[in-house]
Write a protein that holds these residues in place. Structure first.
Motif, PDB file in Angstrom:
ATOM      1  N   GLN A 338      18.231  76.844  73.304  1.00 50.44           N
ATOM      2  CA  GLN A 338      19.594  76.792  73.623  1.00 50.44           C
ATOM      3  C   GLN A 338      19.609  75.907  74.629  1.00 50.44           C
ATOM      4  O   GLN A 338      18.669  75.396  75.280  1.00 50.44           O
ATOM      5  CB  GLN A 338      19.935  78.045  74.198  1.00 50.44           C
ATOM      6  N   PHE A 391      22.215  83.318  71.357  1.00 49.22           N
ATOM      7  CA  PHE A 391      21.400  83.409  70.245  1.00 49.22           C
ATOM      8  C   PHE A 391      20.350  84.506  70.243  1.00 49.22           C
ATOM      9  O   PHE A 391      19.350  84.459  69.684  1.00 49.22           O
ATOM     10  CB  PHE A 391      20.708  82.046  69.897  1.00 49.22           C
ATOM     11  N   CYS A 629      26.646  78.317  61.506  1.00 52.29           N
ATOM     12  CA  CYS A 629      25.423  78.979  60.971  1.00 52.29           C
ATOM     13  C   CYS A 629      24.714  78.289  60.141  1.00 52.29           C
ATOM     14  O   CYS A 629      23.495  77.836  59.950  1.00 52.29           O
ATOM     15  CB  CYS A 629      26.032  80.297  60.590  1.00 52.29           C
ATOM     16  N   MET A 632      22.925  75.642  61.909  1.00 48.78           N
ATOM     17  CA  MET A 632      21.578  75.869  62.877  1.00 48.78           C
ATOM     18  C   MET A 632      20.658  76.474  61.634  1.00 48.78           C
ATOM     19  O   MET A 632      19.434  76.463  61.924  1.00 48.78           O
ATOM     20  CB  MET A 632      22.086  77.336  63.605  1.00 48.78           C
ATOM     21  N   SER A 635      18.837  73.426  60.468  1.00 53.65           N
ATOM     22  CA  SER A 635      17.858  73.301  61.430  1.00 53.65           C
ATOM     23  C   SER A 635      16.580  74.217  61.384  1.00 53.65           C
ATOM     24  O   SER A 635      15.327  73.685  61.254  1.00 53.65           O
ATOM     25  CB  SER A 635      18.533  73.396  63.004  1.00 53.65           C
TER      26      SER A 635
END
Length: 715
Positions: A338, A391, A629, A632, A635
């Protein structure tokens, strides 16, 4: 076939209230029968209710003299947009315009305290009923007081746009509240019909947008106090290192150093500036006992199905024979990464403490600080801030204790934040996993049997959020098994088996918990078996989903994404599509991705998402969560991994810890929302489930390579 034994939600909750001794007393009964599996399945699907105050509107709402209504939210805002949804829900029942309502974090001194945490995608769904009831109760309290002030019957008072009116006279809410010291008690009010709401169900702009665009000091890193000093804490590089002793002589004499604090469990430095504190920390000569020199190959050997202790979490029919089709899958250690590192500002004065912090566990943080300082909990005021990314990383924030101890030692406020290296090396990581998928087709080309065996490190176990007896009683980690249940329950013989291995470093909650890795394995294997059967991947799935309530919603979701995307298994112009679907916390999600291969790199061009979250309080924000989402998930599935080398967790900075960049994001993310139930369901994590498998399945259509390891890389 023996009928499965079930346990009702009521019985589960009753047994849940037995306490540690009671639970352990019935443990022997639970351990060896299907009730354990029923409890695990319930834990995997149940939407947790809100556990804080739901009776007293006066700890939730504050009426200001300018007729602004302040909502003190016990749930924290970490980018998910929950504050806007709360405002919509409250404004509709309070009968006020959105501009009148301001949402802020509830400090513990207000008395509005979440009993658990902000997490699990339950902020909006968990508060859907209680927040509306509280707002409606506040509305009726205002109506009652207004009737008294206006000298009319309560039935004659009309509430509208933040005013109470009767017989041509109108009072603002602020005028109604003026001088009131005791508010009337109201029986549970009648809620408005959702169809009559002005704001719920509408794409209302984010109420925190201006603060973020203009850079207002709203995050933990922005926290400030007069006379504030800076702290730093010595941390080891090696996994499992234990503190033996330290020579602090050099550090104590360095410029700006106010004090070096030596405790049994940490050594900290307080200085006049952040850099001075860091310099002094680095000058401390520490003796560590490092028990191991772990390498990546050691870790993968450890994290293999068959090691550790297993628990069957789902079972129907018989186990598959050795001649079944078998594929193995792996996922790596994942960091939270983060943007805002963990940190806190603590001020201890006398017998009271103020803690300003980015945390998902406000109540737990207060309790831990109070216990360490020997204070009453009401003397510790935790003031939550906006989170620069959560998260799950902030589901335990014990650094608040260290900052409080340092503040008490120097008699001034102390601000302490992790360095980026500390944040990477001392994260509470997403655990690595290993999966063995087994399947067998019948003569009709459908599955006769399907099995999922998987090993994972801790997610919920050893967390402050999970009772210590849970691993013993349940036999499985409630976080690691998320997404690990097979959703194709029409397959006659199916089972899922969880294996637990204790890792030598800390792993815990990571957005979507076990969902990403488990869905990657299950949905990749379903695609593999669909190809083997010669059937279309969507049809193959649809034929093996049960016609129960959640099964019907999942089917509808898959059908919607197929129609919206124009899903095909033909390769066209160097592009192919991949399909995957999952259910998380009762929210079905299906995705179709369109990919190509450019210079041996996988490129995602478009992602189509179908999500059934029930009622979407703010459809625009639900779509934004899907988009977040997807990015992410790309990733995590295509770029990110931590590894072990010479007993250290690496990398320790951005860059070497590869993450998806703007150029890796799809040009288009198309989201279609369905409403399979009349209340809001979890949104923040379910769309993370399918993306890894959907990409891998598309790559197979293009190349014939079945990618079985995250991050996805072509051979």
């Amino acid at each position: 076939m023996a009928e499965k034994k079930k346990i009702s939600r009521r019985k589960f909750l009753v047994r849940g209230g037995l306490g540690t001794a009671g639970v352990l007393a019935v443990g022997a009964y639970i351990f060896r029968n299907p009730i354990r599996r029923s409890i695990l399945e319930m834990a995997n699907t149940m939407e947790l209710p809100y556990s804080g105050d739901t009776k007293n509107p006066m700890v939730w709402f504050e009426v200001l003299t300018d007729n602004t209504i302040v909502l003190h939210s016990p749930k924290v805002e970490m980018g998910q947009g929950s504050f806007t949804s709360f405002a919509q829900m409250a404004a509709d029942e309070l009968e006020i315009p959105m501009r009148m309502l301001k949402v802020i974090h509830a400090a513990t001194s207000t008395g509005n305290l979440d009993g658990v945490s902000t997490g699990g995608s339950t902020s909006v769904s968990g508060l859907w009923q209680p927040l509306r009831v509280l707002a409606a109760t506040m509305r009726e309290m205002i109506r009652t007081v207004a009737a008294n002030k206006l000298g009319v019957d309560i039935g004659d008072v009309e509430i509208n746009e933040g005013s109470a009116s009767a017989n041509g006279t109108s009072l603002t809410y602020a005028e109604v509240a003026e001088g009131v010291t005791e508010w009337p008690e109201i029986d549970e009010p009648t809620l408005k019909n959702v169809k009559d709401y002005k704001f719920v169900g509408k794409p209302i702009p984010r109420i925190d947008l201006d603060d973020k665009v203009y850079g207002s000091p709203i995050f933990g890193m922005d926290a400030d106090m007069e006379g504030m000093l800076y702290g730093a804490v010595v941390r080891p590089d090696k996994i499992g290192a234990k503190f033996i002793g330290a020579d602090t002589t050099k550090a104590e004499a360095m410029p700006g150093v106010v004090k070096v604090i030596e405790e049994d469990d940490f050594v900290g430095v307080v200085a006049e500036s952040y850099q001075q504190a860091e310099n002094a920390k680095n000058a401390i000569v520490v003796e560590w006992e490092a028990p191991m020199d772990l390498q990546q190959e050691d870790l993968e050997k450890l994290m293999t199905v068959g090691n550790g202790k297993h628990t069957i979490i789902q079972k129907e029919g018989t186990a598959l024979e050795d001649d079944a089709e078998i594929l193995e899958f792996r996922s790596p250690i994942g960091a939270h990464a983060q943007i805002e590192p963990n940190g806190v500002l603590a001020s201890v004065e006398g017998e009271k403490a103020i803690i300003k912090i980015s945390t998902q566990v406000v109540g737990i943080t207060r309790s831990e600080v109070a216990e360490r300082l020997g204070f009453e909990e009401e003397n510790v005021n935790v003031i939550p801030t906006y989170l620069g990314g959560g998260f799950g990383r902030r589901l335990h924030t014990p650094h608040a204790v260290q900052a409080a101890v340092m503040s008490k030692a120097v008699g001034k406020p102390v601000k302490y934040f992790f360095s980026r290296k500390e944040e990477f090396q001392h994260d509470m990581f997403r655990p690595p996993t290993h999966h063995v998928m087994k399947g067998m087709l019948n003569d009709e080309g459908l599955l006769e049997g399907l099995e999922h065996h998987f090993v994972s490190g801790d997610v919920g176990n050893n967390s402050v959020l999970v009772p210590s007896f849970a691993p013993t009683v349940l036999g499985a980690d409630v976080g690691a098994i998320r997404g690990g249940f097979l959703q194709y329950t029409s397959v006659p013989n199916h089972r899922s088996v969880y294996w637990h291995v204790q890792l030598p470093f800390a792993t815990s909650w990571w957005r979507s918990l076990g969902l990403l890795a488990n869905t990657f394995a299950i949905e990749s294997f379903m695609d593999h078996m669909a190809v083997k059967s010669g059937k279309n991947a969507a049809d193959f799935r649809l034929a093996q989903i049960a016609d129960d309530a959640i099964g019907k919603r999942l089917k509808t979701t898959i059908e919607a994404v197929v129609e919206r995307s124009g899903y095909t298994e033909n390769v066209s112009n160097g592009r192919a599509m991949g399909l995957a679907a999952s259910i998380d916390a009762g929210t079905p999600c299906a995705q179709v991705v369109e990919v190509s291969i450019e210079d041996k790199e996988i490129k995602v061009h478009k992602v189509t998402v179908a999500l059934d979250p029930g009622l979407a309080v703010n459809p625009d924000q639900v779509k934004a969560q899907c988009e977040g989402c997807v990015c992410m998930g790309i990733s995590a599935a295509m770029h990110e991994q931590m590894f072990v080398a010479n007993g250290e967790l690496r990398p320790v900075i951005y860059g070497p810890y590869e993450m998806a960049l703007m150029k890796h994001s799809p040009k288009e993310i198309d989201v279609v929302l369905l409403q399979g139930k009349d209340t809001p369901g979890p949104v923040g994590e379910p769309p993370l489930g399918p993306i890894g498998a959907a990409v891998a399945n598309a790559v197979f259509r293009l190349t014939g390579q079945r990618l079985t390891k995250l991050p996805l890389k072509l051979a």
